[in-house]
Design an enzyme around this catalytic site. Structure first.
Site, PDB file in Angstrom:
ATOM      1  N   GLU A 150     -16.419  16.595 105.243  1.00 24.39           N
ATOM      2  CA  GLU A 150     -16.705  15.404 106.043  1.00 24.39           C
ATOM      3  C   GLU A 150     -15.393  14.650 106.255  1.00 24.39           C
ATOM      4  OE1 GLU A 150     -19.690  14.602 107.475  1.00 24.39           O
ATOM      5  OE2 GLU A 150     -18.138  13.390 108.383  1.00 24.39           O
ATOM      6  N   PHE A 151     -15.177  14.162 107.479  1.00 25.35           N
ATOM      7  CA  PHE A 151     -13.902  13.478 107.755  1.00 25.35           C
ATOM      8  C   PHE A 151     -14.092  12.008 108.072  1.00 25.35           C
ATOM      9  CE2 PHE A 151     -13.441  17.979 108.914  1.00 25.35           C
ATOM     10  CZ  PHE A 151     -12.425  18.335 108.025  1.00 25.35           C
ATOM     11  N   GLY A 276      -4.833   3.098  99.851  1.00 27.50           N
ATOM     12  CA  GLY A 276      -5.675   3.021  98.657  1.00 27.50           C
ATOM     13  C   GLY A 276      -6.997   3.679  98.980  1.00 27.50           C
ATOM     14  N   CYS A 279     -10.431   7.938  98.392  1.00 30.41           N
ATOM     15  CA  CYS A 279     -10.145   9.315  98.833  1.00 30.41           C
ATOM     16  C   CYS A 279      -8.693   9.733  98.657  1.00 30.41           C
ATOM     17  CB  CYS A 279     -10.567   9.475 100.290  1.00 30.41           C
ATOM     18  SG  CYS A 279     -12.290   9.094 100.537  1.00 30.41           S
ATOM     19  N   ARG A 346     -11.913   0.090  95.553  1.00 35.70           N
ATOM     20  CA  ARG A 346     -11.380   1.142  94.686  1.00 35.70           C
ATOM     21  C   ARG A 346      -9.932   1.465  95.073  1.00 35.70           C
ATOM     22  NH1 ARG A 346     -16.044   5.508  95.225  1.00 35.70           N
ATOM     23  NH2 ARG A 346     -16.254   4.474  97.238  1.00 35.70           N
TER      24      ARG A 346
HETATM   25  C1  UGA Z   1      -9.857   8.885 104.566  1.00 35.23           C
HETATM   26  C2  UGA Z   1      -9.654   9.789 105.782  1.00 35.23           C
HETATM   27  O1  UGA Z   1      -9.044   9.060 106.844  1.00 35.23           O
HETATM   28  C3  UGA Z   1     -10.982  10.370 106.265  1.00 35.23           C
HETATM   29  O2  UGA Z   1     -10.760  11.282 107.348  1.00 35.23           O
HETATM   30  C4  UGA Z   1     -11.651  11.112 105.103  1.00 35.23           C
HETATM   31  O3  UGA Z   1     -12.917  11.629 105.474  1.00 35.23           O
HETATM   32  C5  UGA Z   1     -11.834  10.147 103.938  1.00 35.23           C
HETATM   33  O4  UGA Z   1     -10.538   9.615 103.548  1.00 35.23           O
HETATM   34  C6  UGA Z   1     -12.448  10.914 102.806  1.00 35.23           C
HETATM   35  O5  UGA Z   1     -11.809  11.844 102.301  1.00 35.23           O
HETATM   36  O6  UGA Z   1     -13.620  10.673 102.484  1.00 35.23           O
HETATM   37  P1  UGA Z   1     -10.675   6.348 104.208  1.00 35.23           P
HETATM   38  O7  UGA Z   1     -10.235   6.527 102.800  1.00 35.23           O
HETATM   39  O8  UGA Z   1     -12.015   5.778 104.478  1.00 35.23           O
HETATM   40  O9  UGA Z   1     -10.648   7.773 104.983  1.00 35.23           O
HETATM   41  O10 UGA Z   1      -9.638   5.391 104.929  1.00 35.23           O
HETATM   42  P2  UGA Z   1      -8.398   5.551 105.914  1.00 35.23           P
HETATM   43  O11 UGA Z   1      -8.711   4.912 107.197  1.00 35.23           O
HETATM   44  O12 UGA Z   1      -7.914   6.930 105.970  1.00 35.23           O
HETATM   45  O13 UGA Z   1      -7.311   4.649 105.158  1.00 35.23           O
HETATM   46  C7  UGA Z   1      -6.836   5.004 103.870  1.00 35.23           C
HETATM   47  C8  UGA Z   1      -5.768   4.030 103.432  1.00 35.23           C
HETATM   48  O14 UGA Z   1      -4.578   4.187 104.187  1.00 35.23           O
HETATM   49  C9  UGA Z   1      -6.155   2.546 103.575  1.00 35.23           C
HETATM   50  O15 UGA Z   1      -5.709   1.842 102.438  1.00 35.23           O
HETATM   51  C10 UGA Z   1      -5.393   2.103 104.814  1.00 35.23           C
HETATM   52  O16 UGA Z   1      -5.109   0.732 104.818  1.00 35.23           O
HETATM   53  C11 UGA Z   1      -4.122   2.932 104.681  1.00 35.23           C
HETATM   54  N1  UGA Z   1      -3.425   3.169 105.973  1.00 35.23           N
HETATM   55  C12 UGA Z   1      -4.033   3.856 106.965  1.00 35.23           C
HETATM   56  C13 UGA Z   1      -2.124   2.712 106.121  1.00 35.23           C
HETATM   57  O17 UGA Z   1      -1.539   2.084 105.219  1.00 35.23           O
HETATM   58  N2  UGA Z   1      -1.478   2.953 107.307  1.00 35.23           N
HETATM   59  C14 UGA Z   1      -2.058   3.639 108.320  1.00 35.23           C
HETATM   60  O18 UGA Z   1      -1.397   3.839 109.374  1.00 35.23           O
HETATM   61  C15 UGA Z   1      -3.373   4.096 108.148  1.00 35.23           C
END
Ligand code: UGA
Length: 492
Positions: A150-151, A276, A279, A346
């Protein structure tokens, strides 16, 4: 199709609701009695846009809840495993919940069923699940185990599920593959989007999902590799932002220049206080552990994690540069969750940073639109107060810190914020605000990889001796490596 979804965490709950939405009959199973009762009584246990509407639409009709796993599995054609895979002692994923689901459903498989792994798991998990099923008496021809990663992202999980860019089916037999194709058919052939009663989202553009069929092992690797790559992009841009701070360049301009190369793109190139969530941190260490087990030392991943950890330190150093001492300072903080759009704290960098500020003697008044109650569970100190609005957090504070990228923070009234603050100082760990706007509002503004905004008479007293200079140093900056006056400089 009748589908049992096991585990009502983020993935299970969203997948269950969305599978009901595209036309399947879903039984969502959780053995946690409190969670199960909350769902039955109409609660939505997580803050996720559109999810409460979907649950309301299908609860008691195409979506029912159960705490009896074997019974639910017996009634269904496919069983999706979406239970947690928390990190174990050496960073590897703890697969004991996955194994116990496999053991429990074995007795229910008396006709052909597909068992689908949706939890994020290491390579070989599908093989292990199959083995556990067979060991527990399932006839070999009655079960196939498929990996279907799942993504979805927290905050946009429902739209990510219903408007995916790709669906990965890791199936080792054509029979299993066709069951999965049938499950996702409404999204792949577009019939869902033609339905009058479909959920309408404000989407600017969308394309039909690409269906990618692979072996189970490849699908398992696709999931880890995708998350690791995204985390690597974030650490890369954070490292570039640090260099920007050194040389007085502007990360927005650099990002524009890099991202306009279609091979690179703009997405996931936003610098900040680091990634953070439940995931990336967990999956990177699990992926590293998988590589280690195979005999490969995937050091690139260690560096990604290291840069990510350093970002929090860098931000704290910025706070100290802006405010000098922290002991006794009163700070307004915007954001607790690991990113905007969710109440999930988390592995949130915001939580770590607030804890460090308090440890250094500051008192904090924090506002988050959704994560306050979860924040209280992990951050308890009489020096942390929880505000009900941006303006309450800012009132009387020595400075305002932005730690989460909520839209609400982007669109606040910053002239009011300035008037409420004791000193007009904002330190933005997410680059949410525009330096030009802050300059126009006479706010001293510090962000990640962008030149400081401060009045001329407020030059940085530490600029000449700190590691990261914030002042433009054009004219004094010398490239570290001047070409030597030997022949090699002439070689083309
Ligand atoms: C991530 C992946 O993007 C999903 O595709 C995946 O399904 C999911 O993990 C999972 O394995 O279940 P998620 O953890 O919900 O999703 O959040 P993201 O949008 O990926 O952000 C992760 C972290 O990176 C956040 O702390 C966000 O603030 C940070 N981030 C994101 C940045 O610091 N810079 C960016 O350009 C993008």
């Amino acid at each position: 199709m009748r589908i049992a979804v096991v585990g009502s965490g983020y993935v299970g709950l969203v997948a269950g609701a969305c599978l009901a939405e595209i036309g399947h009959d879903v039984i969502l199973v959780d053995n946690n009695q409190a969670k199960y009762l909350a769902l039955v009584s109409g609660e939505c246990p997580i803050h996720e846009q559109y999810l409460p509407d979907l649950l309301d639409k299908h609860r008691g009709r195409r979506l029912i809840f159960s705490n009896k796993l074997a019974q639910a599995a017996a009634a269904c054609d496919a069983v999706i495993i979406a239970v947690g895979t928390p990190p174990a002692s050496h960073g590897e994923a703890d697969l004991s919940y996955v194994e116990s689901v496999a053991r429990e459903i074995a007795s229910s498989i008396d006709r052909y069923k597909v068992v689908i792994g949706k939890s994020t798991v290491p390579v070989y998990t599908s093989d292990w699940v199959r083995r556990v099923l067979l060991l527990n008496g399932v006839r070999e021809d009655l079960v196939d185990v498929v990996s279907n990663p799942e993504f979805l992202r927290e905050g946009t999980a429902v739209t990510d599920f219903l408007y995916p860019d790709r669906i990965v089916i890791g199936a080792n037999t054509p029979r299993a593959c066709s069951v999965l194709e049938e499950i996702y058919r409404p999204l792949v052939d577009g019939s869902y989007y033609e339905r009058e009663d479909r959920f309408r989202f404000p989407l600017s553009e969308f394309r039909l999902a690409k269906l990618i069929t692979t072996t189970a092992k490849s699908a398992e690797l696709i999931k880890y590799a995708s998350n690791a790559f995204l985390a690597m992009k974030i650490s890369f841009i954070n490292a570039v932002a640090t260099i920007c701070d050194f040389v007085g360049a502007d990360i927005d301009e650099v990002r524009e220049g890099i991202g306009s190369d279609e091979r690179i793109g703009y997405k996931f190139l936003n610098p900040g206080i680091g990634y953070g969530g439940s995931c990336f941190p967990k999956d990177l260490s699990a992926y590293h552990a998988v590589a280690r087990e195979c005999g490969y030392d995937f050091r690139l991943l260690e560096e990604v994690v290291e840069i990510n950890n350093q970002q929090r330190e860098r931000f704290l150093r910025k706070v100290q540069k802006a405010l000098w001492t922290l002991n006794g300072k009163r700070l307004g903080v915007l954001g607790l969750s690991f990113k905007g759009g969710t109440d999930d704290v988390r592995e949130s960098p915001a939580v770590t940073i607030i804890a460090s500020l308090v440890q250094k003697g500051a008192t904090v008044c924090v506002y988050d639109p959704a994560a306050a109650s979860r924040g209280r569970e992990v951050l308890s100190s009489d020096r942390i107060r929880y505000a009900k609005s941006i303006y309450e957090a800012a009132e009387g504070a020595d400075a305002l810190l932005i730690l989460t990228d909520w839209d609400e923070f982007r669109h606040a009234d910053y002239s009011l914020v300035r008037d409420l603050l004791k000193y007009p100082i904002i330190i933005d760990g997410r680059n949410l605000l525009s330096p030009e706007k802050m300059r126009a509002l006479s706010i001293m503004y510090f962000s990640m990889g962008r030149p400081d905004v401060r009045p001329l008479h407020m030059a940085d007293p530490t600029a000449s001796r700190t590691e990261v200079s914030q002042e433009p140093i054009y004219g004094t900056y010398q490239p570290a490596m001047e070409p030597e006056s030997d022949d090699s400089a002439l070689v083309e």
